[in-house]
Write a protein that holds these residues in place. Structure first.
Motif, PDB file in Angstrom:
ATOM      1  N   LYS A 251     -33.579  14.933 -13.580  1.00 17.94           N
ATOM      2  CA  LYS A 251     -33.813  13.857 -12.595  1.00 17.94           C
ATOM      3  C   LYS A 251     -34.318  14.506 -11.317  1.00 17.94           C
ATOM      4  CE  LYS A 251     -30.293  10.759 -14.502  1.00 17.94           C
ATOM      5  NZ  LYS A 251     -29.061   9.955 -14.218  1.00 17.94           N
ATOM      6  N   TYR A 252     -35.539  15.035 -11.383  1.00 17.61           N
ATOM      7  CA  TYR A 252     -36.078  15.864 -10.311  1.00 17.61           C
ATOM      8  C   TYR A 252     -36.345  15.082  -9.027  1.00 17.61           C
ATOM      9  CZ  TYR A 252     -36.700  19.295 -14.033  1.00 17.61           C
ATOM     10  OH  TYR A 252     -36.478  20.157 -15.059  1.00 17.61           O
ATOM     11  N   LYS A 253     -36.803  13.857  -9.122  1.00 19.78           N
ATOM     12  CA  LYS A 253     -37.128  13.081  -7.917  1.00 19.78           C
ATOM     13  C   LYS A 253     -35.856  12.792  -7.112  1.00 19.78           C
ATOM     14  CE  LYS A 253     -41.338  10.859  -9.630  1.00 19.78           C
ATOM     15  NZ  LYS A 253     -42.017   9.577  -9.947  1.00 19.78           N
ATOM     16  N   GLU A 254     -34.795  12.361  -7.823  1.00 20.84           N
ATOM     17  CA  GLU A 254     -33.516  12.100  -7.145  1.00 20.84           C
ATOM     18  C   GLU A 254     -32.945  13.394  -6.586  1.00 20.84           C
ATOM     19  OE1 GLU A 254     -29.085  10.190  -8.057  1.00 20.84           O
ATOM     20  OE2 GLU A 254     -30.642  10.132  -9.627  1.00 20.84           O
ATOM     21  N   ALA A 255     -33.148  14.510  -7.308  1.00 23.60           N
ATOM     22  CA  ALA A 255     -32.656  15.810  -6.853  1.00 23.60           C
ATOM     23  C   ALA A 255     -33.369  16.230  -5.571  1.00 23.60           C
ATOM     24  CB  ALA A 255     -32.870  16.849  -7.941  1.00 23.60           C
ATOM     25  N   LEU A 256     -34.700  15.990  -5.500  1.00 22.63           N
ATOM     26  CA  LEU A 256     -35.477  16.374  -4.305  1.00 22.63           C
ATOM     27  C   LEU A 256     -35.019  15.583  -3.079  1.00 22.63           C
ATOM     28  CD1 LEU A 256     -37.764  18.180  -3.309  1.00 22.63           C
ATOM     29  CD2 LEU A 256     -39.363  16.305  -3.801  1.00 22.63           C
ATOM     30  N   LYS A 257     -34.758  14.278  -3.268  1.00 21.34           N
ATOM     31  CA  LYS A 257     -34.253  13.455  -2.157  1.00 21.34           C
ATOM     32  C   LYS A 257     -32.901  13.977  -1.674  1.00 21.34           C
ATOM     33  CE  LYS A 257     -36.480   9.107  -3.552  1.00 21.34           C
ATOM     34  NZ  LYS A 257     -36.233   7.750  -4.070  1.00 21.34           N
ATOM     35  N   THR A 258     -32.059  14.388  -2.631  1.00 27.58           N
ATOM     36  CA  THR A 258     -30.705  14.868  -2.299  1.00 27.58           C
ATOM     37  C   THR A 258     -30.762  16.162  -1.491  1.00 27.58           C
ATOM     38  OG1 THR A 258     -29.880  13.886  -4.344  1.00 27.58           O
ATOM     39  CG2 THR A 258     -28.461  15.490  -3.268  1.00 27.58           C
ATOM     40  N   ILE A 259     -31.615  17.132  -1.903  1.00 29.37           N
ATOM     41  CA  ILE A 259     -31.673  18.420  -1.200  1.00 29.37           C
ATOM     42  C   ILE A 259     -32.287  18.260   0.176  1.00 29.37           C
ATOM     43  CG2 ILE A 259     -33.931  19.240  -2.010  1.00 29.37           C
ATOM     44  CD1 ILE A 259     -30.675  21.293  -1.792  1.00 29.37           C
ATOM     45  N   GLN A 260     -33.172  17.293   0.312  1.00 26.94           N
ATOM     46  CA  GLN A 260     -33.789  17.058   1.624  1.00 26.94           C
ATOM     47  C   GLN A 260     -32.800  16.431   2.617  1.00 26.94           C
ATOM     48  OE1 GLN A 260     -37.285  14.851   0.469  1.00 26.94           O
ATOM     49  NE2 GLN A 260     -38.495  16.720   0.136  1.00 26.94           N
ATOM     50  N   ILE A 261     -31.728  15.817   2.092  1.00 27.10           N
ATOM     51  CA  ILE A 261     -30.646  15.336   2.972  1.00 27.10           C
ATOM     52  C   ILE A 261     -29.745  16.505   3.362  1.00 27.10           C
ATOM     53  CG2 ILE A 261     -28.603  13.839   3.091  1.00 27.10           C
ATOM     54  CD1 ILE A 261     -30.001  12.038   1.002  1.00 27.10           C
ATOM     55  N   ALA A 262     -29.566  17.450   2.431  1.00 27.24           N
ATOM     56  CA  ALA A 262     -28.637  18.563   2.655  1.00 27.24           C
ATOM     57  C   ALA A 262     -29.193  19.603   3.631  1.00 27.24           C
ATOM     58  CB  ALA A 262     -28.305  19.227   1.330  1.00 27.24           C
ATOM     59  N   LYS A 263     -30.469  19.934   3.542  1.00 27.73           N
ATOM     60  CA  LYS A 263     -31.048  21.033   4.329  1.00 27.73           C
ATOM     61  C   LYS A 263     -30.829  20.910   5.841  1.00 27.73           C
ATOM     62  CE  LYS A 263     -35.314  21.385   3.079  1.00 27.73           C
ATOM     63  NZ  LYS A 263     -36.707  21.852   3.077  1.00 27.73           N
ATOM     64  N   PRO A 264     -31.134  19.752   6.423  1.00 23.75           N
ATOM     65  CA  PRO A 264     -30.983  19.643   7.889  1.00 23.75           C
ATOM     66  C   PRO A 264     -29.551  19.884   8.373  1.00 23.75           C
ATOM     67  CG  PRO A 264     -32.248  17.793   7.014  1.00 23.75           C
ATOM     68  CD  PRO A 264     -31.705  18.519   5.844  1.00 23.75           C
ATOM     69  N   ILE A 265     -28.582  19.611   7.498  1.00 23.57           N
ATOM     70  CA  ILE A 265     -27.174  19.807   7.904  1.00 23.57           C
ATOM     71  C   ILE A 265     -26.935  21.271   8.262  1.00 23.57           C
ATOM     72  CG2 ILE A 265     -24.789  19.791   7.058  1.00 23.57           C
ATOM     73  CD1 ILE A 265     -25.537  17.344   5.355  1.00 23.57           C
ATOM     74  N   LEU A 276     -30.122  29.130   3.202  1.00 21.46           N
ATOM     75  CA  LEU A 276     -30.970  29.853   2.244  1.00 21.46           C
ATOM     76  C   LEU A 276     -30.663  29.421   0.805  1.00 21.46           C
ATOM     77  CD1 LEU A 276     -30.786  33.379   3.872  1.00 21.46           C
ATOM     78  CD2 LEU A 276     -32.807  31.928   3.756  1.00 21.46           C
ATOM     79  N   TYR A 277     -29.399  29.141   0.541  1.00 21.18           N
ATOM     80  CA  TYR A 277     -28.988  28.632  -0.777  1.00 21.18           C
ATOM     81  C   TYR A 277     -29.677  27.290  -1.065  1.00 21.18           C
ATOM     82  CZ  TYR A 277     -25.744  26.739  -4.313  1.00 21.18           C
ATOM     83  OH  TYR A 277     -25.187  26.174  -5.427  1.00 21.18           O
ATOM     84  N   SER A 278     -29.759  26.421  -0.052  1.00 18.77           N
ATOM     85  CA  SER A 278     -30.405  25.107  -0.239  1.00 18.77           C
ATOM     86  C   SER A 278     -31.901  25.263  -0.491  1.00 18.77           C
ATOM     87  CB  SER A 278     -30.147  24.216   0.978  1.00 18.77           C
ATOM     88  OG  SER A 278     -30.825  24.717   2.114  1.00 18.77           O
ATOM     89  N   LEU A 279     -32.524  26.240   0.198  1.00 18.73           N
ATOM     90  CA  LEU A 279     -33.960  26.485  -0.018  1.00 18.73           C
ATOM     91  C   LEU A 279     -34.226  26.930  -1.458  1.00 18.73           C
ATOM     92  CD1 LEU A 279     -34.996  28.348   3.266  1.00 18.73           C
ATOM     93  CD2 LEU A 279     -35.558  26.006   2.626  1.00 18.73           C
ATOM     94  N   ASN A 280     -33.371  27.779  -1.961  1.00 18.71           N
ATOM     95  CA  ASN A 280     -33.537  28.279  -3.326  1.00 18.71           C
ATOM     96  C   ASN A 280     -33.423  27.138  -4.340  1.00 18.71           C
ATOM     97  OD1 ASN A 280     -33.892  30.583  -5.100  1.00 18.71           O
ATOM     98  ND2 ASN A 280     -31.792  30.210  -5.738  1.00 18.71           N
ATOM     99  N   GLU A 281     -32.451  26.213  -4.127  1.00 16.37           N
ATOM    100  CA  GLU A 281     -32.298  25.070  -5.030  1.00 16.37           C
ATOM    101  C   GLU A 281     -33.496  24.125  -4.930  1.00 16.37           C
ATOM    102  OE1 GLU A 281     -29.922  24.694  -7.396  1.00 16.37           O
ATOM    103  OE2 GLU A 281     -29.447  26.735  -6.753  1.00 16.37           O
ATOM    104  N   GLU A 282     -34.041  23.969  -3.704  1.00 19.34           N
ATOM    105  CA  GLU A 282     -35.218  23.100  -3.533  1.00 19.34           C
ATOM    106  C   GLU A 282     -36.417  23.681  -4.279  1.00 19.34           C
ATOM    107  OE1 GLU A 282     -37.817  20.923  -0.025  1.00 19.34           O
ATOM    108  OE2 GLU A 282     -36.518  22.597   0.506  1.00 19.34           O
ATOM    109  N   LYS A 283     -36.550  24.994  -4.229  1.00 17.59           N
ATOM    110  CA  LYS A 283     -37.651  25.655  -4.934  1.00 17.59           C
ATOM    111  C   LYS A 283     -37.592  25.359  -6.445  1.00 17.59           C
ATOM    112  CE  LYS A 283     -37.339  29.716  -6.366  1.00 17.59           C
ATOM    113  NZ  LYS A 283     -37.085  31.150  -6.557  1.00 17.59           N
TER     114      LYS A 283
END
Length: 609
Positions: A251-265, A276-283
């Protein structure tokens, strides 16, 4: 004037004491708040209180303990800011200081912080060693910290299990157990921040076990707990884990939305390792969506330099620092040991001569004593052999005399009493023949006397049979039982008698035991004939384990053991068996029959007349 001076001095001392007490109270308050904000990833607030502590310490520069407690807080902040060199240096120095001061609470805390720092530079096993070192100080550290250590053991097991080839599922299940135990405590204490983190890690375990539905359920629960705690750091961490799980479920689209909420935190919290961990998961998610260009634009290279390359540079330096502080501790221990050794060597030199002389004297004395001992031992053995031989001869003589006495008594019984009883029977039979006109009642009486006398002769013969022998073989006992059964058949031809015999013929009992068992069997058979109204009576002789077992079983009317009062016959059976160390077991059911079983330990039949 003097009074004014003394009053001024007193007020100055009192003011200084009050100010110092107030400063100590403020220090504890600021330190507690600094660690609290650090745990909640509010690093700016934590640093604010660190600066407050720093200003207090400058007022009392000689208070080393306060300084190194401040160092623990600052090192914790450096870990979050990815300044691992400075963090571990401070932690090692603080740990070294607290060990010298024997400050158990802060030794435990500094070891825990060293474990966390080593975990973040991928030294998982070293982190585990530091956590192990905390355990001896568990009485001095908080329940919260001990529970975190238990949780961290789970994290180490999880990551080592994932690095194994193939994946070590046993370690993952151990991690699940650690997380579940930690979560139970967090729930009881209402520690929401830790509860959220442990639930996120538990979700990761199920994700690695490819149970994605359970993992997704747990991670959503972790997000709710983090929000309830108003802890953005744990919410962001849970969102990163959710991204990973959604990626596994494609479920890549839902996953991308989720990581984009997490990164700014984590940008806002200035938490570089987790960012850096969040960037790796986004990649990974971008690769899953086929957006390879966007994935390459991400700071993947920066991540590798910041973590992997940093590790290779840093691990040696950390090891060097650890060796430095451990070497200092060991040098002190060695110096103390050398001093102790020199003292002991001097004492040993002074005592050596005396020891040699003493050993020589003891050796000579020992040789003399041993020779005396061996001589006396030999004499005792010879004397004991003579005593044993005399006892054996005395026993044989006694046994021979007893046997002769038994034979004499049995001959007297047979020749005198036996012949007299036979004469009585013959006389009674003649009386019946002569008294033809006598009444039926008199004839019946004479018949009963004749029958009773005949039974007495049979019993006398059984007694003589037992007395003539020291031992009675089971085969002899079997023959006697068969003989008695044959007589019983003539009295009650309507009953089917059966004797079952499955036992070693060489097995023997004492004459006393054999006679008593035979009498009990006689009584049991006689009772079955008289009172049971049976059509079948089985007599079983066998051996089980080390027990001789005999049973008389009939299919008669039976009786209720709890309601019927046992008569003299059954009571005599129990007494006879008790005399030879055996027992009687009676089982009876109405309309079914009765089972009377005799048990005797074969190793315990040393009874004789």
């Amino acid at each position: 004037m003097k009074n004014v001076f003394f009053l001024s001095c007193f007020l100055f001392i009192a003011h200084s004491f009050a100010q110092k007490t107030n400063n100590n109270s403020l220090f504890k308050d600021y330190l507690e708040k600094g660690f609290k904000y650090h745990d909640n990833r509010k690093l700016d607030s934590s640093r604010y209180f660190l600066n407050k502590i720093d200003s207090l310490i400058k007022l009392h520069p000689k208070d080393s303990s306060s300084f190194y407690q401040k160092e623990l807080l600052e090192a914790s902040l450096f870990v979050r800011e990815n300044k691992m060199d400075d963090a571990i240096k401070k932690l090692l120095r603080a740990n070294h200081f607290f060990k010298e001061k024997k400050d158990s609470a802060n030794i435990g805390l500094s070891l825990y912080k060293l474990g966390v720092a080593n975990y973040y530079v991928n030294r998982r096993l070293k982190a585990g060693e530091y956590f192990d070192e905390v355990i001896p100080y568990k009485k001095f550290v908080s329940k919260r910290l001990l529970t975190r250590i238990h949780q961290n053991y789970g994290t180490i097991n999880l990551e080592v299990g994932l690095l194994s080839k193939p994946k070590n599922r046993t370690l993952i299940f151990k991690a699940i157990k650690s997380y579940e135990e930690a979560i139970k405590i967090y729930k009881e204490e209402n520690w929401l921040m830790e509860h959220a983190l442990a639930t996120s890690l538990l979700a990761e375990c199920y994700n690695q076990l490819e149970d994605f539905d359970t993992a997704l359920h747990l991670i959503n629960k972790a997000i709710l707990i983090a929000r309830k705690a108003k802890n953005k750091s744990q919410e962001g961490f849970a969102l990163i884990k959710k991204t990973t799980i959604l990626g596994q479920k494609k479920k890549y689209k839902e996953a991308l939305k989720t990581i984009q909420i997490a990164k700014p935190i984590f940008i806002k919290l200035k938490d570089k390792p987790t960012y850096l961990y969040s960037l790796n998961e986004e990649k990974k998610i971008l690769f899953g969506l086929g957006k390879f260009k966007d994935a390459s634009i991400l700071s993947d290279t920066i991540y590798k330099v910041a973590i992997k390359n940093y590790d290779t540079r840093f691990v040696d330096k950390v090891s060097e620092m650890e060796v430095k502080y451990k070497t200092t501790e060991k040098e002190k221990e060695i110096a103390q040991q050398k001093e102790q050794l020199l003292t002991k060597e001097l004492e040993i030199k002074n005592r050596n001569l005396y020891a040699i002389l003493l050993v020589a004297a003891l050796l000579i004395l020992g040789i003399i004593s041993f020779s005396f001992y061996k001589r006396n031992q030999l004499k005792r053995k010879q004397l004991q052999k003579e005593i044993d031989l005399k006892d054996a001869l005395s026993t044989i003589k006694t046994q021979n005399r007893l046997q002769e006495q038994r034979l004499r008594i049995s001959r007297d019984l047979h020749d005198n009493i036996g012949s007299q009883l036979t004469f009585i029977i013959s006389s009674i039979d003649n009386l019946k023949y002569i008294s033809k006109d006598a009444s039926d009642k008199l004839k019946e009486k004479l018949s009963n006397i004749s029958s009773f006398t005949g039974d007495t002769i049979h019993q006398l013969r059984d007694t003589i049979w037992a007395m003539n022998k020291n031992e009675v073989s089971v085969e002899d006992l079997h023959a006697r039982v068969l003989s008695y059964v044959e007589k019983a058949k003539t009295v009650r031809p309507d009953i089917n008698f059966k004797v079952n015999y499955s036992i070693d013929k060489n097995l023997s009992l004492t004459s006393f035991a054999g006679m008593n068992i035979f009498r009990v069997l006689q009584e049991a058979i006689n009772n079955a004939i008289k009172y049971a109204n049976a059509t079948s009576i089985d007599i079983n002789l066998n051996k089980k384990d080390n027990h001789f077992i005999a049973a008389v079983i009939d299919n008669g009317i039976g009786f209720n053991i709890t309601k019927v009062e046992l008569g003299n016959g059954l009571s005599n059976m129990e007494k006879r068996m008790s005399k030879i160390g055996g027992k009687v077991v009676i089982n009876s059911n109405e309309e079914i029959g009765t089972d009377i079983t005799l048990k005797l330990n074969i190793e315990n039949t040393a009874y004789d007349v």
